[in-house]
Structure formats: structure tokens, C-alpha cells
Design a protein around this motif. Sequence first.
Motif, PDB file in Angstrom:
ATOM      1  N   GLU A 278       0.814  -1.237  -0.159  1.00 41.45           N
ATOM      2  CA  GLU A 278      -0.087  -0.074   0.149  1.00 41.45           C
ATOM      3  C   GLU A 278       0.840   1.107   0.040  1.00 41.45           C
ATOM      4  O   GLU A 278       0.541   2.233  -0.725  1.00 41.45           O
ATOM      5  CB  GLU A 278      -0.901   0.045   1.241  1.00 41.45           C
ATOM      6  N   VAL A 279       2.004   1.211   0.771  1.00 40.46           N
ATOM      7  CA  VAL A 279       2.986   2.287   0.852  1.00 40.46           C
ATOM      8  C   VAL A 279       4.196   1.668   0.645  1.00 40.46           C
ATOM      9  O   VAL A 279       4.667   0.612   1.369  1.00 40.46           O
ATOM     10  CB  VAL A 279       2.893   3.211   2.231  1.00 40.46           C
ATOM     11  N   ALA A 280       5.012   2.333  -0.134  1.00 37.38           N
ATOM     12  CA  ALA A 280       6.525   2.022  -0.320  1.00 37.38           C
ATOM     13  C   ALA A 280       7.287   3.236   0.032  1.00 37.38           C
ATOM     14  O   ALA A 280       7.269   3.870  -1.180  1.00 37.38           O
ATOM     15  CB  ALA A 280       6.803   1.055  -1.370  1.00 37.38           C
ATOM     16  N   ALA A 281       7.711   3.575   0.857  1.00 37.88           N
ATOM     17  CA  ALA A 281       8.383   4.852   1.060  1.00 37.88           C
ATOM     18  C   ALA A 281       9.872   5.068   1.276  1.00 37.88           C
ATOM     19  O   ALA A 281      10.401   4.063   2.397  1.00 37.88           O
ATOM     20  CB  ALA A 281       7.470   5.760   2.047  1.00 37.88           C
TER      21      ALA A 281
ATOM     22  N   THR B 214      18.032   8.007   7.267  1.00 39.84           N
ATOM     23  CA  THR B 214      17.043   7.445   6.374  1.00 39.84           C
ATOM     24  C   THR B 214      16.923   5.894   6.297  1.00 39.84           C
ATOM     25  O   THR B 214      17.411   5.306   7.184  1.00 39.84           O
ATOM     26  CB  THR B 214      17.782   7.675   4.885  1.00 39.84           C
ATOM     27  N   GLY B 215      15.884   5.718   5.757  1.00 39.60           N
ATOM     28  CA  GLY B 215      15.358   4.362   5.423  1.00 39.60           C
ATOM     29  C   GLY B 215      14.258   4.074   4.875  1.00 39.60           C
ATOM     30  O   GLY B 215      13.809   4.938   3.995  1.00 39.60           O
ATOM     31  N   SER B 216      13.768   2.939   5.112  1.00 45.07           N
ATOM     32  CA  SER B 216      12.616   2.451   3.904  1.00 45.07           C
ATOM     33  C   SER B 216      11.292   1.939   4.801  1.00 45.07           C
ATOM     34  O   SER B 216      11.739   1.181   5.707  1.00 45.07           O
ATOM     35  CB  SER B 216      12.811   1.500   3.038  1.00 45.07           C
ATOM     36  N   VAL B 217      10.196   2.283   4.456  1.00 39.56           N
ATOM     37  CA  VAL B 217       9.049   1.518   5.184  1.00 39.56           C
ATOM     38  C   VAL B 217       8.108   1.000   4.141  1.00 39.56           C
ATOM     39  O   VAL B 217       7.830   1.609   3.016  1.00 39.56           O
ATOM     40  CB  VAL B 217       8.323   2.692   5.831  1.00 39.56           C
ATOM     41  N   PHE B 218       7.436  -0.167   4.364  1.00 39.38           N
ATOM     42  CA  PHE B 218       6.558  -0.799   3.497  1.00 39.38           C
ATOM     43  C   PHE B 218       5.464  -1.185   4.149  1.00 39.38           C
ATOM     44  O   PHE B 218       5.582  -1.999   5.373  1.00 39.38           O
ATOM     45  CB  PHE B 218       7.330  -1.912   2.585  1.00 39.38           C
ATOM     46  N   GLU B 219       4.051  -0.920   3.721  1.00 37.98           N
ATOM     47  CA  GLU B 219       2.873  -1.375   4.391  1.00 37.98           C
ATOM     48  C   GLU B 219       2.163  -2.151   3.338  1.00 37.98           C
ATOM     49  O   GLU B 219       2.109  -2.070   2.150  1.00 37.98           O
ATOM     50  CB  GLU B 219       1.879   0.035   4.542  1.00 37.98           C
ATOM     51  N   PRO B 220       1.702  -3.333   4.073  1.00 34.92           N
ATOM     52  CA  PRO B 220       0.969  -4.430   3.072  1.00 34.92           C
ATOM     53  C   PRO B 220      -0.375  -3.738   2.574  1.00 34.92           C
ATOM     54  O   PRO B 220      -0.794  -2.770   3.171  1.00 34.92           O
ATOM     55  CB  PRO B 220       0.635  -5.203   4.114  1.00 34.92           C
ATOM     56  N   LEU B 221      -0.936  -4.346   1.445  1.00 39.24           N
ATOM     57  CA  LEU B 221      -2.010  -4.138   0.871  1.00 39.24           C
ATOM     58  C   LEU B 221      -3.261  -4.667   1.664  1.00 39.24           C
ATOM     59  O   LEU B 221      -3.113  -5.586   2.536  1.00 39.24           O
ATOM     60  CB  LEU B 221      -2.341  -4.721  -0.516  1.00 39.24           C
TER      61      LEU B 221
ATOM     62  N   ALA C 242       9.266   6.269  14.024  1.00 35.33           N
ATOM     63  CA  ALA C 242       9.034   7.183  12.872  1.00 35.33           C
ATOM     64  C   ALA C 242       7.980   6.531  12.020  1.00 35.33           C
ATOM     65  O   ALA C 242       7.158   7.170  11.257  1.00 35.33           O
ATOM     66  CB  ALA C 242      10.291   7.376  12.191  1.00 35.33           C
ATOM     67  N   ALA C 243       7.969   5.180  11.621  1.00 32.56           N
ATOM     68  CA  ALA C 243       7.144   4.385  10.800  1.00 32.56           C
ATOM     69  C   ALA C 243       5.831   4.494  11.292  1.00 32.56           C
ATOM     70  O   ALA C 243       4.663   4.649  10.424  1.00 32.56           O
ATOM     71  CB  ALA C 243       7.646   2.821  10.900  1.00 32.56           C
ATOM     72  N   ARG C 244       5.603   4.480  12.773  1.00 29.79           N
ATOM     73  CA  ARG C 244       4.228   4.798  13.143  1.00 29.79           C
ATOM     74  C   ARG C 244       3.725   6.128  12.850  1.00 29.79           C
ATOM     75  O   ARG C 244       2.340   6.194  12.887  1.00 29.79           O
ATOM     76  CB  ARG C 244       4.067   4.385  14.616  1.00 29.79           C
ATOM     77  N   LYS C 245       4.511   7.086  12.690  1.00 32.65           N
ATOM     78  CA  LYS C 245       4.068   8.376  12.302  1.00 32.65           C
ATOM     79  C   LYS C 245       3.868   8.538  10.859  1.00 32.65           C
ATOM     80  O   LYS C 245       2.987   9.675  10.320  1.00 32.65           O
ATOM     81  CB  LYS C 245       5.176   9.380  12.909  1.00 32.65           C
ATOM     82  N   LEU C 246       4.118   7.760  10.104  1.00 33.07           N
ATOM     83  CA  LEU C 246       3.921   7.518   8.743  1.00 33.07           C
ATOM     84  C   LEU C 246       2.691   6.645   8.301  1.00 33.07           C
ATOM     85  O   LEU C 246       1.907   6.942   7.763  1.00 33.07           O
ATOM     86  CB  LEU C 246       5.052   7.165   7.726  1.00 33.07           C
ATOM     87  N   LEU C 247       2.457   5.709   9.310  1.00 30.17           N
ATOM     88  CA  LEU C 247       1.315   4.451   8.895  1.00 30.17           C
ATOM     89  C   LEU C 247       0.447   4.493  10.420  1.00 30.17           C
ATOM     90  O   LEU C 247       0.921   3.704  10.966  1.00 30.17           O
ATOM     91  CB  LEU C 247       2.087   3.304   8.696  1.00 30.17           C
TER      92      LEU C 247
END
Length: 426
Positions: A76-79, A97-104, A186-191
Motif C-alpha cells: 500500500e505504501v513503499a516509502a 534515512t530508511g525504507s518503510v513498507f505497508e501491506p495491501l 517514525a514508521a508509526r508516524k507515517l502509518l
Amino acid sequence: MKSARTAARALTASALAAMVVLTGCSAAKTGEPAPQSSGGDHELHLPGDYSGEGPGTLRSAITLPTVDRRIIRASEVAARISYVSTSGIDGSLQTVTGSVFEPLGSPPEGGWQVIVFGHGTVGIHSDCAPSLSPSLSGAADAIRALLLLGYVLVVPDYQGLGSTTGYHPYLDATTEGYNMIDAARAARKLLPAASDKWVAFGVSQGGQASWAANELNAAYSSPDLNLVGSVSVSPAADFSGLADLAMAGALTPQQSIAMVLILTTLKTEHPEFNLDDYRRGGAQANWTLLAGCSADSTEKRLDVASSLSPDDLRPASEAATDQLRTYLIQMSGLPRSQAGVPSLVLQGDQDQLIPVAWTDAAVQRACDMGSVIASFVAVGRGHGDFDPTEALDWIQQRFRGDPPVSTCTIEGGPSIRKVPQLTLPE
């Protein structure tokens, strides 16, 4: 036909096996507007919670338009994100920096469970960062598989990788541990749909990072996050023994490459550090190659490392050896305190980078400190060269809240040798 449970386990095993070998735009989420920047034409700035100033603050989030399409189709998100973390060297705030990925799909009750993955060595230069690689430095298959199983994946680059604002303090356990924890914040602030429950999972350098994150978490993290366990595969927990191996002229090719990265980092941290006390001959002549990104000239680098003489990375004196050993203890030296949550350690007994005896000793010290730790050694396997099924079951148990297994006091412990691998109780 395989049951859904069996299929899921096979898929997850494949995913973590791929991670161990490491060494169209997503839909926008609701939240505050993202700050504008001069990104590329194909970058979409994602909304999120950009408030705050301290560790864990989300600074930016953009889509990853060049990432492997298999990840895009499964997410759903690849950031690519930047966030605030803390230097373990001087305590200063740093942008990481880093990468965050959320499932569909729709998240389960309680939100998507989170795995923060600490990658193995990719190099020490800014452009070595996994978030700058379309394959995430070889982790694309693993990330896709875990996304399909419903996990949020967070992959911190570590301080100095992916950013030109500072250097990468290679193998500094405290910095990496902070970077892991702050990546979860940080990931929880994006997702917003991410669960507060997370597992720190790492390989080699990342195994050191996940171990350190476990020890640091209770005093450092925020109360809205719940670390439930850490997995360290072939961890660089305590590698101070490299100093004595270098003095004895007994470094393996893999250790020689790591030593070049370590020495280069020490020179950056300590300008007075005399590199020529530790390098000569083929090592000095090929220093730039040996210190390059792991994905570049891989075979040539290993060939050069294999051709080095015992003297090429030998400290010039006992005093130089003592100085190096002191720095290595400061960088690693895990464990330093009792782990806050259960941990799992996996390693092969033929590891040519981190000798199994070093990890065994670190596990014993962790047990003596009162940590709840399960440690298993795959007989006949090398650095991360084994089936990680034990880690899969163990991670699922931690998310379910099952009672943890400890090998500290059982017969043959604290590190259990097994072939084939043991299936942990469910």
C-alpha cells in the motif's frame, strides 16, 4: 494441497532466508500534509505526522518510484523516509534515512505488526544505503514475502548511509540500536494502521543492531511502542578478538574486509588515529576497493582480500594492538546490560566472519545478566548460511504473547547445537 498455515510458514521461511543472504505510486495515507522539498519528478510526498523535534521524529517520506516492482505490487505504501535519531558516539541528534513498507488490504485488529529489519554490511559510504537500491540491497524478495504475510517492514539505513550530512559509524552498536528504535517510532508516524508491537530482526551488522536495540529500548524508547522480542542472526555482538587475530596474521578474507571498514571508520572518528600502523602492502594498495560498497566489485574485493599477506593488516606494535582492541570493545562489547525482552540468537558453527565461540561467550554473559535468551547454532553452516525457520516460529510466538523459551539453563546450553534445526514449541 498445503494448508494456509503451512504455506504461510514456507513463504516466511523463504523471506527470511532471502534476508539472511543479504549481507504506479502507492496510495497516500491520511494525516497532516507532508513538507515540500525539491525531490524528483516521480516522487510523491506522503502525508504523515511531522510534528516534534526529538528522536523518532518523522522528517520526510517520499514514494520509492525505482524500487523493485514486486514490492510495489505488494504494498500500500513503499516509502523512503528520513527521521531523527541519536548518535551513540556523542549523543547528538542525527538525521537517518530508511525504507518503510505497508501491506495491501485492511489491517487486522490492533494494526499491522511491525518488523524492523537491520541489514548486514553494505559499506560505509552514503551511496551504499539500501534505500537507494531498487532491490533494497538484495532484500526485495524478502520484503515482498513478508508484506504478503501482513507485516509492516521497516529497514533503517543506519546513520550516515543514505545521507550526506555525516559519516557512518560502522559497527557502533549504540548508534545502530538507537537507529532501529527510532525507525519503529517514525514508521508509526507515517502509518497510522501500524501496530504498537514490533520485533527487531537483524543479520550480521544488523544482528548487532537488533541486540543493542533490545538492551537500549526500555530506557530510550517511547511508551507508545511495545518491543516484544529481538532476533540476531550471526550477530557482530563482540568482535574485539579481531585485534588479536590481526596481530597473529590470522584474519580470514571476510574479516580482512571488515577490518578495512573498521579502520577507515576509526580514522574518521579519531583524526589522530594512524592508519599506517595497521595497513601496508596489498591492503594499502587496494584500500579504496576494499572500503567500497559491498555491491560493487564483490568478487574482485574478495579475491584481493584472499591474496593479502599476514602482515598486510597486522598492527605495527603491541601498543597499536591494544589501542585497536580498546576501540573494538567500545564499538561492540555486547551484552552491556540485561535485555528488556526475550531474544533469539542464531549462528552457524562454520562462520568465517564472527567465530561461533565469540557469540557463545556473549550469549553466556547475557544469561549471567538475567536476559531471557534462546541461542541455537546450526552445525556445518557459515555466516547466515542456514534455514531460518526457527526465527519465523519464534517471531510469531512473540507477537502472540506466548511464554518465551530460554536455553540459558538447559542441558547443553546456553547455545544449543542442532542438526537438523530444532522446531521451537508453539
